[in-house]
Scaffold this motif. Structure first.
Motif: not given
Length: 88
Positions: A54, A56, A71, A73, A75, A84
């Motif tokens: 990840w 962030n 937030k 994220c 991947h 999030d």
């Protein structure tokens, strides 16, 4: 198609993001679409820089003239962005 494991995470919602990827591997999110509303990312800080799964991004967006923090994220294996929902 995201993995079943990620799909079952109730606090993460997959979202479309327009981002810039540099040849040096740097990622810069520019816009995010949340519930059909496109938001410009005014600025961001990277909370963790590539833990190999990840990255962030703590972002400031403007929603109806109100600054909000979200937030995002990213991947790396899924090549997918998530918001999030637990972030305050």
């Amino acid at each position: 198609m995201i993995s079943e494991c990620l799909a079952s995470c109730s606090h993460l919602i997959c979202v479309p993001v327009i981002a810039s990827f540099s040849s040096k591997g740097e990622i810069k999110p520019l816009y995010v679409s949340v519930s059909g509303v496109q938001l410009k990312i005014e600025n961001f800080t990277i909370e963790n820089d590539r833990d190999f799964v990840w990255s962030n991004f703590l972002c400031v967006v403007i929603d109806n003239d109100i600054k909000k923090r979200i937030k995002l994220c990213y991947h790396f294996q899924e090549h997918a962005w998530f918001i999030d929902m637990n972030f305050k």
